[in-house]
Design a protein around this motif. Structure first.
Motif, PDB file in Angstrom:
ATOM      1  N   ASP A   1       0.810  -1.214   0.000  1.00 54.33           N
ATOM      2  CA  ASP A   1       0.000   0.000   0.000  1.00 54.33           C
ATOM      3  C   ASP A   1       0.844   1.264   0.000  1.00 54.33           C
ATOM      4  O   ASP A   1       0.336   2.353  -0.262  1.00 54.33           O
ATOM      5  N   ARG A  39      -6.615  -7.528   4.192  1.00 54.82           N
ATOM      6  CA  ARG A  39      -7.496  -6.431   3.764  1.00 54.82           C
ATOM      7  C   ARG A  39      -8.631  -6.999   2.920  1.00 54.82           C
ATOM      8  O   ARG A  39      -8.556  -8.142   2.453  1.00 54.82           O
ATOM      9  N   ASP A  47      -4.500  -3.024  -5.217  1.00 55.51           N
ATOM     10  CA  ASP A  47      -3.085  -2.781  -4.944  1.00 55.51           C
ATOM     11  C   ASP A  47      -2.185  -3.684  -5.787  1.00 55.51           C
ATOM     12  O   ASP A  47      -1.089  -3.279  -6.190  1.00 55.51           O
ATOM     13  N   ASP A 100      -9.576  -4.370  -2.119  1.00 51.65           N
ATOM     14  CA  ASP A 100      -8.416  -3.508  -1.857  1.00 51.65           C
ATOM     15  C   ASP A 100      -7.126  -4.174  -2.310  1.00 51.65           C
ATOM     16  O   ASP A 100      -6.275  -3.531  -2.947  1.00 51.65           O
TER      17      ASP A 100
END
Length: 420
Positions: free
Chosen positions: A46, A115, A123, A119
């Motif tokens: 991230d 996560r 990513d 998400d």
């Protein structure tokens, strides 16, 4: 009087010697050609984008300028021999300007956490696109890769999904993978998981139209079963076999491994004797196989931008890097811009005091002259001296032209097959 010769046929024994030697060469073909990076920088997915490695380098340069402005500061901060402190600092600055990061691993495991699927999907695609952008603008390190989630934690579906998304984006935007690309497979508890992961890499290759064997993997040694298996034997040979020719390296994980042994938090450090046992077992098992070993990381970073705090963190990291180097492990993990400074300063400060002696002894050996400084070097020691000089050049501690001139070696002798 001539000696009596018995009439005994030994030809079958000679054939068996040759067969045994061939099997040995297959299992242990020798060191791989090419350069081994000094470090692998782990960056949570991230927090990774196309600017990450450049930003790490810029911050490392700032720390060097602010907290180690001259050779005297280098000698004090990193316990570098004062005789080589100035050239060490010059080489560190040049390295941080030219190539601050040698190897980067985009981390979807512990540094990233668990996560929502949407998400992590996003990513995976975004970081692959960032690799492509860095490749286009020339800022991509020579080695790059991705660490996926472990099968041991029940994350196998997410692990393979992330890898497929990442590789799909990467291959959509380029004709080939970056040359130094690798996939890191963490927390091995059984060689069967390694075999399954290697098979998954093969299927992904086929689905993406990549050549067979393109996808290389690294295994992380972070659990007791990845050091000694259930039968009490060193696990590394079975892990190598399970990887089916894809294994490029085994990386040691200090904190998971020490935690799994029940060590107290303040004993979770790279230079703990328990870690030495594990690393040395792997080192012996993998010698000559072509699978490289990397040491782990230091979790100490500067508490502030005050010189006393920065240098305190540098001293811890430098002591760990020296411990690795002295034990024969030239690669380790880094986690913070400050680690780039202490990594290169410690490596160069460790190498450079021996350069004069090494070039003198190698020249004496090459010219078949008298012993250098009263030393009669065995062929094995000469090989070690040559390995040292190659490492001096590949690490950036000295220029190739200088080493060639001073040692009397030819370029092919110093860098056979363009190896690092």
């Amino acid at each position: 009087m001539s000696a009596r010769r018995p009439e005994v046929d030994l030809s079958d024994l000679l054939e068996r010697v040759g067969e045994g030697a061939a099997r040995h060469r297959e299992r242990r073909p020798g060191e791989p050609g090419g350069r081994q990076p000094l470090h692998t920088l782990y960056v949570p997915a991230d927090r990774f984008d196309e600017r990450t490695t450049s930003e790490f380098g810029a911050e490392a340069l700032r720390l060097l300028g602010r907290h180690a402005a001259d050779g005297a500061a280098i000698a004090l901060a990193f316990e570098v021999d004062a005789r080589v402190a100035e050239p060490t600092r010059a080489r560190v600055e040049a390295k941080l300007r030219r190539e601050p990061v040698e190897d980067v691993r985009i981390d979807f495991e512990d540094g990233y956490g668990v996560r929502p699927d949407e998400d992590e999907d996003r990513d995976a695609e975004r970081t692959a696109a960032a690799v492509l952008a860095s490749r286009r603008d020339g800022s991509l390190p020579p080695f790059v890769g991705v660490r996926v989630k472990s099968f041991a934690d029940g994350g196998e579906a997410r692990s393979l999904r992330t890898l497929a998304r990442f590789l799909g984006t990467l291959t959509d935007g380029a004709a080939a993978l970056p040359e130094g690309f690798a996939v890191t497979f963490p927390k091995v508890v059984t060689s069967e998981h390694v075999a399954i992961f290697a098979e998954a890499l093969g299927r992904l290759e086929s689905g993406l139209g990549l050549g067979e064997g393109t996808l290389r993997m690294e295994v992380q040694v972070e659990t007791p079963p990845s050091v000694l298996d259930d039968e009490g034997t060193v696990a590394a040979p079975r892990i190598v076999e399970a990887a089916g020719g894809r294994l490029a390296g085994m990386h040691f994980g200090v904190f998971d491994y020490t935690a799994s042994l029940g060590l107290m938090p303040w004993e979770q450090r790279l230079d703990h004797p328990a870690n030495d046992f594990a690393r040395f077992a792997i080192q012996v098992a993998l010698a000559g196989t072509g699978v490289r070993v990397s040491d782990g990381s230091t979790n100490v970073v500067p508490a502030s931008d005050e010189t006393r705090d920065v240098r305190a963190a540098w001293r811890v990291h430098a002591s760990h890097v020296r411990h690795s180097l002295e034990s024969g492990f030239v690669q380790g993990w880094d986690l913070h811009p400050s680690h780039l400074v202490s990594r290169y300063a410690t490596v160069y400060g460790w190498l450079l005091p021996h350069l004069d002696d090494a070039v003198t002894r190698v020249r004496a050996w090459r010219e078949r002259s008298a012993a250098a400084e009263g030393v009669l070097d065995e062929p094995a020691t000469v090989s070690s001296l040559l390995r040292y000089l190659r490492f001096v050049v590949s690490s950036g501690a000295a220029e190739q032209a200088e080493v060639l001139e001073r040692s009397g070696l030819t370029r092919d002798e110093l860098v056979p097959g363009r190896a690092g």
